[in-house]
Design an enzyme around this catalytic site. Structure first.
Site, PDB file in Angstrom:
ATOM      1  N   CYS A   1      15.542 -19.052 -50.017  1.00  0.00           N
ATOM      2  CA  CYS A   1      16.375 -18.283 -50.976  1.00  0.00           C
ATOM      3  C   CYS A   1      17.489 -17.513 -50.291  1.00  0.00           C
ATOM      4  O   CYS A   1      18.242 -16.791 -50.945  1.00  0.00           O
ATOM      5  CB  CYS A   1      15.493 -17.301 -51.756  1.00  0.00           C
ATOM      6  SG  CYS A   1      14.966 -15.895 -50.747  1.00  0.00           S
TER       7      CYS A   1
ATOM      8  N   GLU B   1      -6.120  10.973 -22.619  1.00  0.00           N
ATOM      9  CA  GLU B   1      -5.918  12.438 -22.695  1.00  0.00           C
ATOM     10  C   GLU B   1      -6.493  12.940 -24.021  1.00  0.00           C
ATOM     11  O   GLU B   1      -6.840  12.139 -24.885  1.00  0.00           O
ATOM     12  CB  GLU B   1      -4.408  12.739 -22.633  1.00  0.00           C
ATOM     13  CG  GLU B   1      -3.639  12.102 -23.794  1.00  0.00           C
ATOM     14  CD  GLU B   1      -2.128  12.019 -23.542  1.00  0.00           C
ATOM     15  OE1 GLU B   1      -1.611  12.816 -22.765  1.00  0.00           O
ATOM     16  OE2 GLU B   1      -1.501  11.133 -24.133  1.00  0.00           O
TER      17      GLU B   1
ATOM     18  N   HIS C   1      -1.750  -2.213 -39.496  1.00  0.00           N
ATOM     19  CA  HIS C   1      -0.284  -2.083 -39.495  1.00  0.00           C
ATOM     20  C   HIS C   1       0.418  -3.420 -39.358  1.00  0.00           C
ATOM     21  O   HIS C   1       1.586  -3.467 -38.973  1.00  0.00           O
ATOM     22  CB  HIS C   1       0.157  -1.131 -38.358  1.00  0.00           C
ATOM     23  CG  HIS C   1      -0.308   0.274 -38.568  1.00  0.00           C
ATOM     24  ND1 HIS C   1      -0.312   1.216 -37.565  1.00  0.00           N
ATOM     25  CD2 HIS C   1      -0.798   0.893 -39.655  1.00  0.00           C
ATOM     26  CE1 HIS C   1      -0.781   2.368 -38.051  1.00  0.00           C
ATOM     27  NE2 HIS C   1      -1.093   2.194 -39.309  1.00  0.00           N
TER      28      HIS C   1
HETATM   29  C1  BV8 Z   1       1.484   5.599 -45.634  1.00  0.00           C
HETATM   30  C2  BV8 Z   1       4.972   0.230 -37.191  1.00  0.00           C
HETATM   31  C3  BV8 Z   1       1.472   6.030 -47.972  1.00  0.00           C
HETATM   32  C4  BV8 Z   1       4.409  -0.996 -36.599  1.00  0.00           C
HETATM   33  C5  BV8 Z   1       3.822   2.341 -37.289  1.00  0.00           C
HETATM   34  C6  BV8 Z   1       2.725  14.215 -43.011  1.00  0.00           C
HETATM   35  C7  BV8 Z   1       1.436  14.427 -42.568  1.00  0.00           C
HETATM   36  C8  BV8 Z   1       0.544  13.368 -42.437  1.00  0.00           C
HETATM   37  C9  BV8 Z   1       0.941  12.082 -42.762  1.00  0.00           C
HETATM   38  C10 BV8 Z   1       2.217  11.885 -43.184  1.00  0.00           C
HETATM   39  C11 BV8 Z   1       3.112  12.929 -43.327  1.00  0.00           C
HETATM   40  N1  BV8 Z   1       4.286  12.403 -43.754  1.00  0.00           N
HETATM   41  C12 BV8 Z   1       4.167  11.060 -43.914  1.00  0.00           C
HETATM   42  C13 BV8 Z   1       2.907  10.745 -43.568  1.00  0.00           C
HETATM   43  C14 BV8 Z   1       2.318   9.434 -43.579  1.00  0.00           C
HETATM   44  C15 BV8 Z   1       2.744   8.698 -42.303  1.00  0.00           C
HETATM   45  C16 BV8 Z   1       2.252   9.412 -41.067  1.00  0.00           C
HETATM   46  O1  BV8 Z   1       1.073   9.384 -40.769  1.00  0.00           O
HETATM   47  N2  BV8 Z   1       3.177  10.069 -40.339  1.00  0.00           N
HETATM   48  C17 BV8 Z   1       2.742  10.814 -39.157  1.00  0.00           C
HETATM   49  C18 BV8 Z   1       3.531  10.352 -37.931  1.00  0.00           C
HETATM   50  C19 BV8 Z   1       2.953  12.303 -39.438  1.00  0.00           C
HETATM   51  N3  BV8 Z   1       2.077   7.428 -42.437  1.00  0.00           N
HETATM   52  C20 BV8 Z   1       2.699   6.430 -43.076  1.00  0.00           C
HETATM   53  O2  BV8 Z   1       3.838   6.461 -43.488  1.00  0.00           O
HETATM   54  C21 BV8 Z   1       1.841   5.186 -43.301  1.00  0.00           C
HETATM   55  N4  BV8 Z   1       1.967   4.804 -44.678  1.00  0.00           N
HETATM   56  O3  BV8 Z   1       0.888   6.626 -45.405  1.00  0.00           O
HETATM   57  O4  BV8 Z   1       1.767   5.145 -46.912  1.00  0.00           O
HETATM   58  C22 BV8 Z   1       2.601   7.037 -47.980  1.00  0.00           C
HETATM   59  C23 BV8 Z   1       3.822   6.603 -48.415  1.00  0.00           C
HETATM   60  C24 BV8 Z   1       4.868   7.531 -48.434  1.00  0.00           C
HETATM   61  C25 BV8 Z   1       4.683   8.852 -47.947  1.00  0.00           C
HETATM   62  C26 BV8 Z   1       3.415   9.246 -47.477  1.00  0.00           C
HETATM   63  C27 BV8 Z   1       2.375   8.339 -47.475  1.00  0.00           C
HETATM   64  C28 BV8 Z   1       2.326   4.036 -42.442  1.00  0.00           C
HETATM   65  C29 BV8 Z   1       1.875   4.270 -41.028  1.00  0.00           C
HETATM   66  C30 BV8 Z   1       2.250   3.060 -40.154  1.00  0.00           C
HETATM   67  C31 BV8 Z   1       3.534   3.350 -39.469  1.00  0.00           C
HETATM   68  N5  BV8 Z   1       3.874   2.249 -38.572  1.00  0.00           N
HETATM   69  N6  BV8 Z   1       4.359   1.389 -36.541  1.00  0.00           N
HETATM   70  C32 BV8 Z   1       4.858  -1.031 -35.161  1.00  0.00           C
HETATM   71  O5  BV8 Z   1       6.062  -1.112 -34.922  1.00  0.00           O
HETATM   72  O6  BV8 Z   1       3.948  -0.980 -34.307  1.00  0.00           O
HETATM   73  S1  BV8 Z   1       3.068   3.665 -36.571  1.00  0.00           S
HETATM   74  C33 BV8 Z   1       2.872   3.508 -34.922  1.00  0.00           C
HETATM   75  O7  BV8 Z   1       1.957   4.589 -34.553  1.00  0.00           O
HETATM   76  C34 BV8 Z   1       2.142   2.230 -34.493  1.00  0.00           C
HETATM   77  O8  BV8 Z   1       1.744   1.400 -35.550  1.00  0.00           O
HETATM   78  C35 BV8 Z   1       0.895   2.765 -33.812  1.00  0.00           C
HETATM   79  O9  BV8 Z   1      -0.129   1.904 -33.976  1.00  0.00           O
HETATM   80  C36 BV8 Z   1       0.677   4.036 -34.538  1.00  0.00           C
HETATM   81  C37 BV8 Z   1      -0.270   5.000 -33.910  1.00  0.00           C
HETATM   82  O10 BV8 Z   1       0.098   5.211 -32.562  1.00  0.00           O
HETATM   83  P1  BV8 Z   1      -1.065   4.991 -31.462  1.00  0.00           P
HETATM   84  O11 BV8 Z   1      -1.578   3.601 -31.587  1.00  0.00           O
HETATM   85  O12 BV8 Z   1      -2.038   6.101 -31.565  1.00  0.00           O
HETATM   86  O13 BV8 Z   1      -0.230   5.043 -30.115  1.00  0.00           O
HETATM   87  P2  BV8 Z   1       0.225   6.372 -29.326  1.00  0.00           P
HETATM   88  O14 BV8 Z   1       1.223   5.952 -28.306  1.00  0.00           O
HETATM   89  O15 BV8 Z   1       0.578   7.442 -30.316  1.00  0.00           O
HETATM   90  O16 BV8 Z   1      -1.104   6.860 -28.576  1.00  0.00           O
HETATM   91  C38 BV8 Z   1      -1.668   6.040 -27.563  1.00  0.00           C
HETATM   92  C39 BV8 Z   1      -2.789   6.857 -26.929  1.00  0.00           C
HETATM   93  O17 BV8 Z   1      -3.404   6.037 -25.933  1.00  0.00           O
HETATM   94  C40 BV8 Z   1      -2.273   8.101 -26.209  1.00  0.00           C
HETATM   95  O18 BV8 Z   1      -3.061   9.218 -26.628  1.00  0.00           O
HETATM   96  C41 BV8 Z   1      -2.500   7.801 -24.730  1.00  0.00           C
HETATM   97  O19 BV8 Z   1      -2.930   8.938 -24.017  1.00  0.00           O
HETATM   98  C42 BV8 Z   1      -3.617   6.802 -24.767  1.00  0.00           C
HETATM   99  N7  BV8 Z   1      -3.650   5.852 -23.653  1.00  0.00           N
HETATM  100  C43 BV8 Z   1      -2.603   5.380 -22.933  1.00  0.00           C
HETATM  101  N8  BV8 Z   1      -3.071   4.511 -21.994  1.00  0.00           N
HETATM  102  C44 BV8 Z   1      -4.420   4.427 -22.161  1.00  0.00           C
HETATM  103  C45 BV8 Z   1      -4.797   5.285 -23.214  1.00  0.00           C
HETATM  104  N9  BV8 Z   1      -6.074   5.428 -23.609  1.00  0.00           N
HETATM  105  C46 BV8 Z   1      -7.009   4.722 -22.956  1.00  0.00           C
HETATM  106  N10 BV8 Z   1      -6.730   3.875 -21.937  1.00  0.00           N
HETATM  107  C47 BV8 Z   1      -5.453   3.714 -21.518  1.00  0.00           C
HETATM  108  N11 BV8 Z   1      -5.202   2.887 -20.481  1.00  0.00           N
HETATM  109 ZN    ZN Z   2      13.099 -16.091 -49.508  1.00  0.00          ZN
END
Ligand code: BV8
Ligand code: ZN
Length: 249
Positions: A150, A215, A118
């Site tokens: 630009c 979790e 990402h």
């Molecule tokens: C794409 C920007 C082609 C950067 C982010 C319907 C169904 C399925 C998919 C889709 C859909 N509609 C659209 C889609 C595709 C979409 C998607 O997946 N949507 C989901 C939400 C339904 N994906 C996209 O758009 C991707 N591109 O597919 O292109 C396309 C084009 C057009 C249409 C369709 C497809 C682009 C995805 C990237 C998006 N950018 N962020 C930034 O600002 O960071 S996403 C964002 O979520 C972050 O990047 C992050 O990395 C990502 C995932 O989150 P996690 O890392 O899992 O973090 P989260 O908080 O959720 O979970 C943390 C976990 O850790 C928790 O479970 C917690 O319990 C645990 N935890 C906490 N503390 C600890 C721990 N574990 C262990 N130890 C600890 N101490």
């Molecule tokens: Zn430029």
């Protein structure tokens, strides 16, 4: 920490290991996750911030959000989980670390090869001419950075919703998942695709898939083993088990 005999044996002997990390691995460094209780998304809506249309509508608000996150990331340090993965990389012949995180903490912990699905918050580029611009600073006076060449608007080099992931990085991650014998999914809620498809790809290709998370997640029922706990506590123990039977590669 109780792990199965199969997992222990793979930690000691597997030649090919693939890892996917998410925001949870940086939580103990003080970087907020997205979907956990105190997560970023609990206050803000991703569609309002992490997408290109939102950026075109309100580049200043999106830059304010990324600037805030950049400042936090500059103040934090890698934690024991990041260091454990860097140590594992040195012991395993074919070790692939893929991350959804944009915080650069794996590289700062010493991991040599990090596949950033990402993007990286420390890189920015001009949306008009594509020129990469290092160390962009957003100030009250200059809330939207512009390209010196630009005049185009500069954006963070991160992948927003609806945007394609860097094709080469995704392909390399998918092929590593397909060939590994052990796959670790660490600190991710596994809701964002195509990243969340990696552990499932590994499973379909015969790998033993272990999830390490605070979790249960969307894929907990699909993996071979789920370790519920903190990555910063579990990963160093796994690296120790690995060390008992491996030396530096
Ligand atoms: C794409 C920007 C082609 C950067 C982010 C319907 C169904 C399925 C998919 C889709 C859909 N509609 C659209 C889609 C595709 C979409 C998607 O997946 N949507 C989901 C939400 C339904 N994906 C996209 O758009 C991707 N591109 O597919 O292109 C396309 C084009 C057009 C249409 C369709 C497809 C682009 C995805 C990237 C998006 N950018 N962020 C930034 O600002 O960071 S996403 C964002 O979520 C972050 O990047 C992050 O990395 C990502 C995932 O989150 P996690 O890392 O899992 O973090 P989260 O908080 O959720 O979970 C943390 C976990 O850790 C928790 O479970 C917690 O319990 C645990 N935890 C906490 N503390 C600890 C721990 N574990 C262990 N130890 C600890 N101490
Ligand atoms: Zn430029």
């Amino acid at each position: 920490m109780m792990i199965s005999g199969k997992f222990e044996s793979l930690l000691k002997t597997a030649d090919s290991i693939c890892v996917l990390t998410g925001a949870g691995i940086s939580a103990e460094s003080g970087v907020a996750t997205f979907r956990g209780t105190d997560g970023l998304w609990s206050k803000l809506k991703p569609e309002e911030l992490a997408n290109f249309d939102a950026f075109l509508r309100n580049p200043d608000i999106v830059w304010e959000w990324y600037n805030h996150r950049k400042q936090i990331i500059q103040e934090v340090k890698p934690n024991a989980a990041h260091y454990a993965l860097a140590a594992m990389e040195q012991m395993v012949k074919d070790f692939t670390l893929t991350t959804q995180n944009i915080d650069n903490l794996h590289t700062r912990a010493g991991s040599k090869r990090v596949l950033e699905l990402h993007g990286n918050i420390e890189r920015s580029y001009c949306v008009t001419c594509g020129k990469f611009v290092p160390d962009v600073v957003v100030t009250r006076e200059q809330r939207i950075p512009h390209c010196g060449d630009c005049g185009g608007v500069i954006r963070p080099d991160v992948v927003w919703f609806g945007e394609m992931l860097p094709q080469d990085v995704l392909e390399e991650s998918m092929s590593a998942a397909a060939r590994c014998s052990l796959f670790l999914s660490i600190g991710t809620s596994a809701v964002v695709y195509p990243a969340a498809g990696l552990p499932l790809k590994a499973r379909d290709c015969g790998a033993y898939v272990v999830e390490i998370n605070l979790e249960r997640t969307e894929i907990s029922h699909l993996v071979d083993e789920s370790l519920i706990g903190k990555a910063g506590e579990i990963l160093p123990q796994l690296a120790e088990i690995m060390k008992t039977s491996r030396s530096q590669k």
